[in-house]
Design a protein around this motif. Structure first.
Motif, PDB file in Angstrom:
ATOM      1  N   SER A 608      25.137 -44.992  27.931  1.00 21.45           N
ATOM      2  CA  SER A 608      25.433 -46.142  27.069  1.00 21.45           C
ATOM      3  C   SER A 608      26.657 -46.921  27.520  1.00 21.45           C
ATOM      4  N   TYR A 609      26.659 -47.292  28.815  1.00 20.92           N
ATOM      5  CA  TYR A 609      27.720 -48.159  29.310  1.00 20.92           C
ATOM      6  C   TYR A 609      27.627 -49.520  28.619  1.00 20.92           C
ATOM      7  N   TRP A 610      28.738 -50.145  28.333  1.00 21.16           N
ATOM      8  CA  TRP A 610      28.825 -51.530  27.880  1.00 21.16           C
ATOM      9  C   TRP A 610      27.953 -51.805  26.643  1.00 21.16           C
ATOM     10  N   THR A 611      27.742 -53.062  26.386  1.00 21.17           N
ATOM     11  CA  THR A 611      26.872 -53.459  25.277  1.00 21.17           C
ATOM     12  C   THR A 611      25.425 -53.517  25.771  1.00 21.17           C
ATOM     13  N   LEU A 612      24.485 -53.570  24.832  1.00 21.15           N
ATOM     14  CA  LEU A 612      23.068 -53.625  25.198  1.00 21.15           C
ATOM     15  C   LEU A 612      22.754 -54.817  26.099  1.00 21.15           C
ATOM     16  N   PRO A 613      23.195 -56.055  25.781  1.00 17.42           N
ATOM     17  CA  PRO A 613      22.891 -57.188  26.661  1.00 17.42           C
ATOM     18  C   PRO A 613      23.425 -56.990  28.084  1.00 17.42           C
ATOM     19  N   LYS A 614      24.603 -56.345  28.215  1.00 18.88           N
ATOM     20  CA  LYS A 614      25.179 -56.127  29.540  1.00 18.88           C
ATOM     21  C   LYS A 614      24.375 -55.099  30.319  1.00 18.88           C
ATOM     22  N   ARG A 615      23.861 -54.091  29.613  1.00 17.24           N
ATOM     23  CA  ARG A 615      23.022 -53.102  30.303  1.00 17.24           C
ATOM     24  C   ARG A 615      21.716 -53.752  30.788  1.00 17.24           C
ATOM     25  N   VAL A 616      21.160 -54.623  29.937  1.00 21.03           N
ATOM     26  CA  VAL A 616      19.936 -55.331  30.334  1.00 21.03           C
ATOM     27  C   VAL A 616      20.210 -56.210  31.561  1.00 21.03           C
ATOM     28  N   HIS A 617      21.346 -56.912  31.543  1.00 22.27           N
ATOM     29  CA  HIS A 617      21.728 -57.753  32.684  1.00 22.27           C
ATOM     30  C   HIS A 617      21.885 -56.909  33.947  1.00 22.27           C
ATOM     31  N   TYR A 618      22.524 -55.757  33.809  1.00 24.57           N
ATOM     32  CA  TYR A 618      22.722 -54.862  34.964  1.00 24.57           C
ATOM     33  C   TYR A 618      21.370 -54.403  35.519  1.00 24.57           C
ATOM     34  N   THR A 619      20.438 -54.142  34.616  1.00 28.42           N
ATOM     35  CA  THR A 619      19.105 -53.705  35.056  1.00 28.42           C
ATOM     36  C   THR A 619      18.385 -54.811  35.811  1.00 28.42           C
ATOM     37  N   PHE A 620      18.546 -56.047  35.320  1.00 26.49           N
ATOM     38  CA  PHE A 620      17.931 -57.178  36.021  1.00 26.49           C
ATOM     39  C   PHE A 620      18.551 -57.360  37.409  1.00 26.49           C
ATOM     40  N   ILE A 621      19.841 -57.134  37.523  1.00 28.64           N
ATOM     41  CA  ILE A 621      20.496 -57.217  38.842  1.00 28.64           C
ATOM     42  C   ILE A 621      19.913 -56.155  39.773  1.00 28.64           C
ATOM     43  N   THR A 622      19.690 -54.982  39.229  1.00 27.08           N
ATOM     44  CA  THR A 622      19.097 -53.901  40.028  1.00 27.08           C
ATOM     45  C   THR A 622      17.695 -54.275  40.487  1.00 27.08           C
ATOM     46  N   LEU A 623      16.912 -54.830  39.573  1.00 29.90           N
ATOM     47  CA  LEU A 623      15.555 -55.246  39.939  1.00 29.90           C
ATOM     48  C   LEU A 623      15.580 -56.353  40.987  1.00 29.90           C
ATOM     49  N   ALA A 624      16.556 -57.261  40.882  1.00 25.52           N
ATOM     50  CA  ALA A 624      16.689 -58.325  41.884  1.00 25.52           C
ATOM     51  C   ALA A 624      16.960 -57.739  43.264  1.00 25.52           C
ATOM     52  N   ALA A 625      17.817 -56.705  43.306  1.00 24.45           N
ATOM     53  CA  ALA A 625      18.107 -56.047  44.589  1.00 24.45           C
ATOM     54  C   ALA A 625      16.870 -55.331  45.124  1.00 24.45           C
ATOM     55  N   VAL A 626      16.067 -54.768  44.208  1.00 18.56           N
ATOM     56  CA  VAL A 626      14.826 -54.121  44.627  1.00 18.56           C
ATOM     57  C   VAL A 626      13.876 -55.160  45.225  1.00 18.56           C
ATOM     58  N   VAL A 627      13.771 -56.318  44.575  1.00 16.32           N
ATOM     59  CA  VAL A 627      12.918 -57.400  45.084  1.00 16.32           C
ATOM     60  C   VAL A 627      13.348 -57.786  46.494  1.00 16.32           C
ATOM     61  N   MET A 628      14.638 -57.961  46.698  1.00 15.58           N
ATOM     62  CA  MET A 628      15.157 -58.323  48.024  1.00 15.58           C
ATOM     63  C   MET A 628      14.806 -57.253  49.060  1.00 15.58           C
ATOM     64  N   SER A 629      14.995 -56.001  48.696  1.00 17.12           N
ATOM     65  CA  SER A 629      14.723 -54.906  49.640  1.00 17.12           C
ATOM     66  C   SER A 629      13.237 -54.836  49.974  1.00 17.12           C
ATOM     67  N   VAL A 630      12.385 -55.041  48.956  1.00 17.06           N
ATOM     68  CA  VAL A 630      10.942 -55.032  49.198  1.00 17.06           C
ATOM     69  C   VAL A 630      10.552 -56.197  50.112  1.00 17.06           C
ATOM     70  N   PHE A 631      11.187 -57.352  49.919  1.00 17.52           N
ATOM     71  CA  PHE A 631      10.923 -58.506  50.780  1.00 17.52           C
ATOM     72  C   PHE A 631      11.208 -58.163  52.245  1.00 17.52           C
ATOM     73  N   PHE A 632      12.363 -57.590  52.509  1.00 23.58           N
ATOM     74  CA  PHE A 632      12.723 -57.261  53.892  1.00 23.58           C
ATOM     75  C   PHE A 632      11.834 -56.161  54.455  1.00 23.58           C
ATOM     76  N   TYR A 633      11.445 -55.226  53.611  1.00 25.84           N
ATOM     77  CA  TYR A 633      10.538 -54.167  54.057  1.00 25.84           C
ATOM     78  C   TYR A 633       9.173 -54.742  54.398  1.00 25.84           C
ATOM     79  N   HIS A 634       8.638 -55.582  53.504  1.00 24.40           N
ATOM     80  CA  HIS A 634       7.294 -56.109  53.711  1.00 24.40           C
ATOM     81  C   HIS A 634       7.208 -56.973  54.957  1.00 24.40           C
ATOM     82  N   TRP A 635       8.260 -57.753  55.234  1.00 24.36           N
ATOM     83  CA  TRP A 635       8.220 -58.661  56.382  1.00 24.36           C
ATOM     84  C   TRP A 635       8.842 -58.039  57.632  1.00 24.36           C
TER      85      TRP A 635
END
Length: 643
Positions: A608-635
């Motif tokens: 339970s780090y930070w507030t709920l909105p901040k945890r959601v934001h952090y998760t979206f940042i993580t997903l964005a990094a996953v998207v980037m990594s998948v892009f480089f892997y796929h290409w």
């Protein structure tokens, strides 16, 4: 090298801009040439020279071409040959059609395929036998049950992926000569389609045929072509040797690039071990001997390079995409020009563009070569102008448009990618932006948009035509689902449906959203420095990791387009640059940072780090990094994946 990529880019420009780049020069030429069409279709007469001069002069100026040459044969004789511009600007040497050696790149393949057919005639090669039975130094892997045959190589249906980054060419003559067998063994592409299923233009496949010529005949490829073609056809200003022999060096045409409003010399490129696919340098007059032989059932003068029945076989359809579209012959690709069947082959490297057209029914052959500028556009434009003058196109009856939506057209709409592309190496990334989109509006298919949109009306089963007579056709599977797209004037480069994972419509929004999220992290940390300092150690490390990952991801994305996509063609195909090697550390580092970010994302919810909105934001940042990594892997940018 052939890079027929010039043609591919031409089609993409047509798709993107909706204009016919092939016909634009023709309109200029028609305005500057006052001669009217002769009454007799085959009566070329004395007006051919001023007509060609007028077009050439306009093309060389508008397309920034320093040197060009043309030769035309008709009914077994030389009809016209002339050079334009300079073979060497510094020396002031004019182009001489008899002696000036133009590098013809992939048009070299016609020499290779003719040599193959000579060996077929002699019973030394069976077009339908497994090529492994002829290969001594290398063997093709048995990826599919069907073996690769010489027929597959000659129709570019062996199923090889495209490759070339770092090894296709060299600019260093000290690295020559290079063994064909060693080159092909070192840079063997993956087999990605069953043989005979679909065409994918392949320099590797042609080089492989050249190796078979060596291993079946017992002669080096260069020697075989010289003795069995050039010597027989009295082609005294022709060679497949790299660099050209010392005796021919004075006749070599210099290749130029345009910089700051002037022509500057560029280092020549060499095919090395891929030379059967593109190493020849030939004069325009000597090419007339080769054209005459192919138009006269293998005969030139009292010499015979192929039997008539062999020539007929070589010039006949061997792979048919669609029953109403140009086919692929044995080595030649077919085109339709002004209602006539044309067999042809072009070639392009960074400094030269060449086109060769044969019209058997008219006993006509046209050879054009340019030493820089937009030579491919000029060659097709001049050829079209000549045919319009002497063999006018039949009138096209274009059906009236209807605004009523035709739902049956929706199955053709969507994104298409070229079959000729890479799947397993870093080369794959270079097909990321190379797509063509087909739209459906009313009862028309469309390419491009706005006032310059190209529209195609249905004229047959899976067949469509525009007002200029250009055809596109589609192939469907047993269920009726569209699988492939064909374009008549690009018959050697079929396209196939783009899967969602390869579409820019998927990646651009995802990458854009990811970059926007990363920016919120970088901007947010500036405003919350004091708040971050007050956090517990674990939370502080989590925030720092998000900041580092966001900055690194943005830098990696920028590097992809600045370093990888921005590489010059010669650099890309001749060597692996240090900047590229160093850049490839960045996607790997990003993947490592993403893994750590995933770990902290889980911790943020568990503890339970930070507030709920901040945890959601952090998760979206993580997903964005996953998207980037998948892009480089796929290409294939995650690691050093070189062919």
């Amino acid at each position: 090298m052939s890079i027929s990529m010039n043609k591919i880019l031409l089609v993409l420009l047509i798709a993107a801009l909706g204009i016919s780049l092939l016909e634009a020069p023709l309109q200029v030429s028609a305005a500057t040439t006052a001669t009217s069409s002769p009454e007799g279709a085959d009566d070329w007469g004395d007006s051919v020279q001023p007509f060609i001069d007028g077009i050439m002069n306009v093309h060389m100026d508008s397309n920034k071409i320093p040197g060009a040459v043309i030769s035309i044969v008709k009914d077994g004789k030389l009809l016209f040959a002339k050079g334009y511009g300079h073979a060497d600007i510094e020396k002031g040497s004019p182009v001489d059609p008899e002696t000036s050696l133009f590098r013809i790149a992939s048009t070299t393949k016609l020499f290779t395929w003719t040599a193959v057919m000579q060996l077929v005639e002699q019973g030394k090669i069976d077009l339908d036998a497994d090529i492994n039975s002829y290969l001594k130094t290398i063997q093709m892997p048995k990826t599919y049950a069907q073996p690769i045959t010489m027929r597959h190589l000659m129709t570019h249906t062996a199923g090889f992926e495209e490759g070339g980054v770092g090894y296709q060419i060299t600019t260093d003559p000290s690295k020559l000569p290079v063994s064909i067998s060693e080159t092909l063994a070192k840079h063997m592409p993956a087999r990605v389609n069953p043989p005979g299923e679909m065409m994918s233009y392949s320099n590797y496949g042609t080089a492989l045929a050249g190796l078979i010529i060596e291993e079946v005949s017992g002669m080096a490829y260069n020697d075989y072509i010289q003795q069995n073609l050039f010597d027989v056809l009295d082609m005294n200003y022709a060679t497949v040797q790299e660099p050209v022999p010392a005796s021919l060096k004075p006749y070599e045409v210099i290749g130029y690039a345009r910089e700051n409003g002037r022509f500057v010399t560029q280092p020549p490129t060499f095919e090395g071990g891929f030379r059967p696919a593109g190493s020849a340098s030939v004069s325009a007059i000597d090419m007339t001997h080769f054209m005459i032989a192919h138009l006269q059932n293998g005969r030139f003068g009292d010499k015979q390079i192929l039997k008539p029945e062999t020539v007929e076989l070589m010039h006949s359809p061997a792979f048919v995409f669609h029953k109403d579209m140009p086919a692929m012959d044995l080595g030649f690709y077919e085109l339709r020009m002004n209602g006539m069947r044309v067999i042809a082959h072009g070639g392009a490297d960074p400094l030269f563009n060449t086109e060769l057209f044969l019209i058997p029914e008219k006993q006509l052959g046209i050879f054009l070569s340019y030493s820089g500028g937009e030579g491919s556009t000029a060659a097709l434009g001049l050829t079209k102008a000549l045919l319009n003058r002497y063999y006018p196109a039949p009138e096209i009856k274009f059906p009236p448009a209807s605004q009523t939506p035709d739902e049956s057209l929706q199955k053709y709409a969507g994104s298409y990618q070229f079959v000729r592309r890479n799947h397993t190496d870093i080369d794959k990334f270079y097909s990321f932006l190379v797509k063509m989109n087909i739209g459906a509006s009313g009862d028309r298919l469309t390419i491009g948009g706005g006032d310059e949109q190209l529209t195609f009306a249905r004229v047959g089963e899976d067949l469509f035509q525009d007002e200029g007579g250009n055809l596109i056709a589609f192939r469907t599977d047993e269920s009726g689902k569209v699988t492939h797209l064909f374009i008549d004037f690009l018959s050697s480069e079929p396209l196939e449906r783009t899967p969602v994972i390869n579409q820019t419509q998927l990646w651009f929004p995802l990458m854009g959203l990811s970059l926007a999220l990363f920016l919120t992290v970088l901007l947010g940390v500036l405003y919350r420095k004091r708040h971050t300092k007050a956090m517990p150690a674990a939370q502080k490390w989590a925030v720092r990791l998000a900041v580092v990952t966001s900055g690194w991801a943005i830098a990696t994305c920028l590097g992809t387009f600045v370093i990888v996509l921005n590489m010059g063609l010669v650099d890309r195909l001749s060597r692996i640059t240090m900047s590229l090697r160093l850049f490839l550390v960045m996607p790997i580092t990003l993947a490592a940072l993403t893994a750590a970010l995933l770990f902290f994302s889980v911790l943020s919810w568990k503890n339970s780090y930070w507030t709920l909105p901040k945890r959601v934001h952090y998760t979206f940042i993580t997903l964005a990094a996953v998207v980037m990594s998948v892009f480089f892997y796929h290409w294939n940018l995650l690691g050093w994946q070189f062919g």
